[in-house]
Design an enzyme around this catalytic site. Structure first.
Site, PDB file in Angstrom:
ATOM      1  N   CYS A  21     -36.920  -5.077  39.192  1.00 22.64           N
ATOM      2  CA  CYS A  21     -36.911  -6.451  40.020  1.00 22.64           C
ATOM      3  C   CYS A  21     -37.009  -5.918  41.496  1.00 22.64           C
ATOM      4  O   CYS A  21     -37.366  -6.480  42.350  1.00 22.64           O
ATOM      5  CB  CYS A  21     -35.224  -6.946  40.013  1.00 22.64           C
ATOM      6  SG  CYS A  21     -34.090  -5.903  40.233  1.00 22.64           S
ATOM      7  N   GLU A  45     -28.487 -12.081  40.810  1.00 22.92           N
ATOM      8  CA  GLU A  45     -29.260 -11.074  41.029  1.00 22.92           C
ATOM      9  C   GLU A  45     -30.471 -11.396  40.380  1.00 22.92           C
ATOM     10  O   GLU A  45     -30.645 -11.278  39.125  1.00 22.92           O
ATOM     11  CB  GLU A  45     -28.689  -9.610  40.454  1.00 22.92           C
ATOM     12  CG  GLU A  45     -27.348  -9.264  41.251  1.00 22.92           C
ATOM     13  CD  GLU A  45     -27.573  -8.662  42.486  1.00 22.92           C
ATOM     14  OE1 GLU A  45     -28.721  -8.625  42.914  1.00 22.92           O
ATOM     15  OE2 GLU A  45     -26.617  -8.545  43.263  1.00 22.92           O
ATOM     16  N   LYS A  81     -22.891 -12.104  27.498  1.00 22.02           N
ATOM     17  CA  LYS A  81     -23.934 -12.484  26.863  1.00 22.02           C
ATOM     18  C   LYS A  81     -25.287 -11.602  27.290  1.00 22.02           C
ATOM     19  O   LYS A  81     -25.684 -11.835  28.257  1.00 22.02           O
ATOM     20  CB  LYS A  81     -24.281 -13.994  27.143  1.00 22.02           C
ATOM     21  CG  LYS A  81     -25.250 -14.556  25.886  1.00 22.02           C
ATOM     22  CD  LYS A  81     -26.263 -15.247  26.547  1.00 22.02           C
ATOM     23  CE  LYS A  81     -27.673 -14.829  26.972  1.00 22.02           C
ATOM     24  NZ  LYS A  81     -28.515 -14.051  26.045  1.00 22.02           N
ATOM     25  N   GLY A  86     -25.346 -18.672  26.592  1.00 25.84           N
ATOM     26  CA  GLY A  86     -25.487 -18.745  28.086  1.00 25.84           C
ATOM     27  C   GLY A  86     -25.257 -20.090  28.757  1.00 25.84           C
ATOM     28  O   GLY A  86     -24.518 -20.277  29.641  1.00 25.84           O
ATOM     29  N   GLU A  95     -43.609 -12.982  40.976  1.00 22.60           N
ATOM     30  CA  GLU A  95     -43.294 -11.670  40.280  1.00 22.60           C
ATOM     31  C   GLU A  95     -44.056 -11.495  39.115  1.00 22.60           C
ATOM     32  O   GLU A  95     -44.047 -12.289  37.956  1.00 22.60           O
ATOM     33  CB  GLU A  95     -41.778 -11.637  40.068  1.00 22.60           C
ATOM     34  CG  GLU A  95     -41.208 -10.457  39.444  1.00 22.60           C
ATOM     35  CD  GLU A  95     -39.852 -10.492  39.358  1.00 22.60           C
ATOM     36  OE1 GLU A  95     -39.285 -11.557  38.618  1.00 22.60           O
ATOM     37  OE2 GLU A  95     -38.767  -9.756  39.516  1.00 22.60           O
ATOM     38  N   GLY A 126     -26.463 -13.883  21.594  1.00 19.09           N
ATOM     39  CA  GLY A 126     -26.998 -15.184  21.208  1.00 19.09           C
ATOM     40  C   GLY A 126     -28.190 -15.683  22.621  1.00 19.09           C
ATOM     41  O   GLY A 126     -28.502 -14.835  23.322  1.00 19.09           O
TER      42      GLY A 126
HETATM   43  P1  NAD Z   1     -34.255 -14.122  32.067  1.00 17.98           P
HETATM   44  O1  NAD Z   1     -33.998 -15.054  33.266  1.00 17.98           O
HETATM   45  O2  NAD Z   1     -35.364 -14.883  31.024  1.00 17.98           O
HETATM   46  O3  NAD Z   1     -33.213 -13.896  31.284  1.00 17.98           O
HETATM   47  C1  NAD Z   1     -32.010 -13.365  31.592  1.00 17.98           C
HETATM   48  C2  NAD Z   1     -30.680 -13.590  30.973  1.00 17.98           C
HETATM   49  O4  NAD Z   1     -30.513 -15.082  30.941  1.00 17.98           O
HETATM   50  C3  NAD Z   1     -30.834 -13.451  29.175  1.00 17.98           C
HETATM   51  O5  NAD Z   1     -29.707 -13.119  28.665  1.00 17.98           O
HETATM   52  C4  NAD Z   1     -31.415 -14.852  28.885  1.00 17.98           C
HETATM   53  O6  NAD Z   1     -30.926 -14.949  27.402  1.00 17.98           O
HETATM   54  C5  NAD Z   1     -30.469 -15.520  29.629  1.00 17.98           C
HETATM   55  N1  NAD Z   1     -30.755 -17.016  29.769  1.00 17.98           N
HETATM   56  C6  NAD Z   1     -31.896 -17.695  29.551  1.00 17.98           C
HETATM   57  N2  NAD Z   1     -31.773 -19.001  29.792  1.00 17.98           N
HETATM   58  C7  NAD Z   1     -30.615 -19.297  29.975  1.00 17.98           C
HETATM   59  C8  NAD Z   1     -29.848 -20.544  30.289  1.00 17.98           C
HETATM   60  N3  NAD Z   1     -30.583 -21.635  30.410  1.00 17.98           N
HETATM   61  N4  NAD Z   1     -28.508 -20.479  30.510  1.00 17.98           N
HETATM   62  C9  NAD Z   1     -28.008 -19.276  30.439  1.00 17.98           C
HETATM   63  N5  NAD Z   1     -28.290 -18.091  30.370  1.00 17.98           N
HETATM   64  C10 NAD Z   1     -29.778 -18.118  30.002  1.00 17.98           C
HETATM   65  O7  NAD Z   1     -34.719 -12.619  32.579  1.00 17.98           O
HETATM   66  P2  NAD Z   1     -35.207 -11.533  31.494  1.00 17.98           P
HETATM   67  O8  NAD Z   1     -36.644 -11.739  31.449  1.00 17.98           O
HETATM   68  O9  NAD Z   1     -34.379 -11.073  30.762  1.00 17.98           O
HETATM   69  O10 NAD Z   1     -35.281 -10.477  32.811  1.00 17.98           O
HETATM   70  C11 NAD Z   1     -36.264 -10.362  33.767  1.00 17.98           C
HETATM   71  C12 NAD Z   1     -35.943 -11.119  35.168  1.00 17.98           C
HETATM   72  O11 NAD Z   1     -34.930 -10.284  35.538  1.00 17.98           O
HETATM   73  C13 NAD Z   1     -36.934 -10.686  36.212  1.00 17.98           C
HETATM   74  O12 NAD Z   1     -37.181 -12.017  36.892  1.00 17.98           O
HETATM   75  C14 NAD Z   1     -36.413  -9.714  37.156  1.00 17.98           C
HETATM   76  O13 NAD Z   1     -36.631  -9.544  38.340  1.00 17.98           O
HETATM   77  C15 NAD Z   1     -34.931 -10.005  36.987  1.00 17.98           C
HETATM   78  N6  NAD Z   1     -33.911  -8.888  37.253  1.00 17.98           N
HETATM   79  C16 NAD Z   1     -33.303  -8.791  38.538  1.00 17.98           C
HETATM   80  C17 NAD Z   1     -32.523  -8.012  38.755  1.00 17.98           C
HETATM   81  C18 NAD Z   1     -31.650  -7.784  40.052  1.00 17.98           C
HETATM   82  O14 NAD Z   1     -30.877  -6.916  40.284  1.00 17.98           O
HETATM   83  N7  NAD Z   1     -31.925  -8.650  41.028  1.00 17.98           N
HETATM   84  C19 NAD Z   1     -32.438  -6.819  37.976  1.00 17.98           C
HETATM   85  C20 NAD Z   1     -33.121  -6.789  36.908  1.00 17.98           C
HETATM   86  C21 NAD Z   1     -34.057  -7.814  36.688  1.00 17.98           C
END
Ligand code: NAD
Length: 471
Positions: free
Chosen positions: A278, A244, A169, A206, A378, A200
């Protein structure tokens, strides 16, 4: 207009059961560029069922067969490298320079895993007995938008190496990049059902992945906030999780560092991927007695930072992914001023001539205290905080005074001293003198930056379940 109206289930592009649509918006112009049809719970369950069926045979594949599949994936993705880069730049505003590196990482995921498989032991003798590392099952892969294909490729490559099947997803903000990568995977011709993808919402697709009992493991990259929701949901069916998550990485400039090199690198590094990384070194820790020199060097460096069209090879900072992200960063800049941090460069509003897109001015705060929100939370935009310290001991304490622990950076002219300091930092990856990536080393976070590790042998082990056979 891009129309992405199919998902990928059981080896085919199919029309989803879900009918809701999501607008794709250019971060450069804020104009609509296309539409994606979102899958729902029914689509997710179909994809999981296909992956479950495929797992029955895929788990039995030999190492040689898996290496051959990874080779095919590598060839299919390599062919479309230029398109991958272009789509990244257009879709979320990643700079050309960053997008090229990210596409390379995506492609090399497959060769890196081949390398791991060449020496990996799926069976070992431990004590008097045999320990077999067995494929876990169906893996749910949930990814963010900021280097989408690189995450999908690395997680899928690891799953293939482990004999697992997957349901992906992706972020709804990455539909165009994802469409392209799925076309590559389709061309690679793996057995049907090994790879499935459902576009989605997180709260729909998710959430189904998180609760469905046929998912054995979730590999998630995204925010700490969402990671906690997934971890809580996953425990009901005792899924394995690799999370992550976010970071607020310290960049320790020790008092013997070459400031002329370290400070400009620190400024450019903080702005990597438009500040949406990140691992970005967003807290710059500098000796208090050198603060004036550091401020002057940082100010000079930021003048060289070009904010603008990400298609331009010279651009260092492109637009942020969405209006929401832009507003969030503006709020943090206001917070920094309210908290009493000194604005050294940039600030609120958009740079002149770039009013149409989600552009943020390259911003630096100095005289930041580590207990300020801008030092603890962050921001995910081009905002750097310079934090003075008095002693090495205090620098280490400040570096560790955070809920996060993803990465840390150290600059020093004394290698042994840098290693000594590195040993005292609570972070999954500590990089000395510069910004380096080593794809065979484990990647992941201490504390609230996550659970588990990806890449290399450590990454592969998290897709396997040890079974001891005592005879
Ligand atoms: P996010 O957490 O908002 O979304 C990530 C994914 O989770 C998306 O596909 C989203 O649709 C899904 N999601 C959202 N709510 C969910 C739920 N209730 N259940 C299951 N899935 C759900 O993050 P973002 O805004 O897309 O990305 C930015 C974040 O990602 C930042 O905090 C960044 O630090 C982190 N990030 C971490 C790494 C790492 O390797 N540690 C790498 C890149 C980004």
């Amino acid at each position: 207009m891009k129309q992405i109206h199919q998902i990928y289930v059981d080896g085919e592009f199919v029309t989803p059961h879900g009918t809701e649509t999501f607008d794709l918006i250019s971060p450069l112009t804020n104009l609509k560029t296309g539409e994606v049809v979102l899958g729902d719970e029914t689509d997710t369950r179909r994809a999981i069922a296909a992956a479950k069926e495929a797992f029955k045979t895929f788990r039995k594949t030999t190492v040689d067969e898996r290496i051959a599949y990874l080779g095919k994936l590598h060839a299919a993705v390599s062919k479309r490298e230029e398109e991958l880069v272009k789509t990244m730049v257009e879709e979320y505003g990643g700079t050309l320079q960053f997008s090229k590196a990210s596409a390379r990482n995506a492609i090399e995921s497959f060769t890196n895993m081949i390398q791991v498989l060449q020496t990996f032991e799926f069976q070992k003798t431990v004590g008097q007995s045999l320990v077999r590392l067995e494929s876990l099952g169906v893996v749910g892969i949930i990814t963010p938008w900021n280097a989408s294909n690189s995450f999908i490729c690395n997680k899928f490559a690891t799953a293939v190496a482990a004999g697992c099947t997957v349901v992906v997803k992706p972020s709804e903000l990455s539909a165009a990049q994802t469409q392209l990568i799925v076309e590559c995977f389709h061309e690679a011709g793996l057995p049907k059902g090994v790879f499935n993808l459902v576009n989605g919402l997180g709260t729909v697709v998710g959430a189904e992945i998180t609760s469905n009992p046929d998912i054995a493991k979730i590999s998630f990259t995204g925010s700490t906030f969402t990671g906690k929701i997934i971890a809580k949901g996953a425990v009901d069916t005792m899924k394995r999780v690799t999370l992550e998550l976010g970071g607020k990485s310290p960049n320790l400039i020790l008092d013997d560092a070459d400031l002329q090199t370290a400070i400009p690198a620190a400024v450019f590094g903080a702005y990597m991927n438009n500040g949406q990384a990140c691992i970005a070194p967003t807290r710059l820790l500098v000796p208090e007695n050198k603060l004036d020199e550091v401020n002057a060097l940082a100010k000079a460096a930021v003048r060289q930072v070009q904010v603008g069209n990400p298609m331009d090879e010279q651009t260092h900072v492109g637009p942020l992914v969405s209006v929401k992200q832009f507003e969030r960063v503006q709020q943090y800049i206001r917070t920094g001023l309210e908290e009493g941090a000194v604005l050294l460069a940039g600030g609120g509003g958009k740079p002149e001539g770039l009013e149409a897109g989600n552009f943020v001015r390259a911003t630096i705060f100095t005289n930041v205290r580590n207990d300020m929100r801008i030092a603890q939370e962050e921001i995910f935009g081009p905002v750097l905080s310079i934090i003075p310290y008095q002693t090495e001991e205090e620098a280490i304490a400040i570096a560790n005074d955070t809920n996060y622990g993803l990465a840390a950076y150290i600059s020093s002219s004394d290698r042994e001293r840098a290693n000594r300091v590195a040993a005292q930092i609570d972070a999954g990856r500590v990089v000395i003198n510069g910004f380096k990536h080593d794809p065979q080393t484990p990647f992941g976070g201490f504390k609230q930056s996550g659970i588990g590790r990806e890449y290399g042998v450590y990454g592969l082990e998290t897709y396997l379940e040890p079974k001891a056979v005592l005879a």
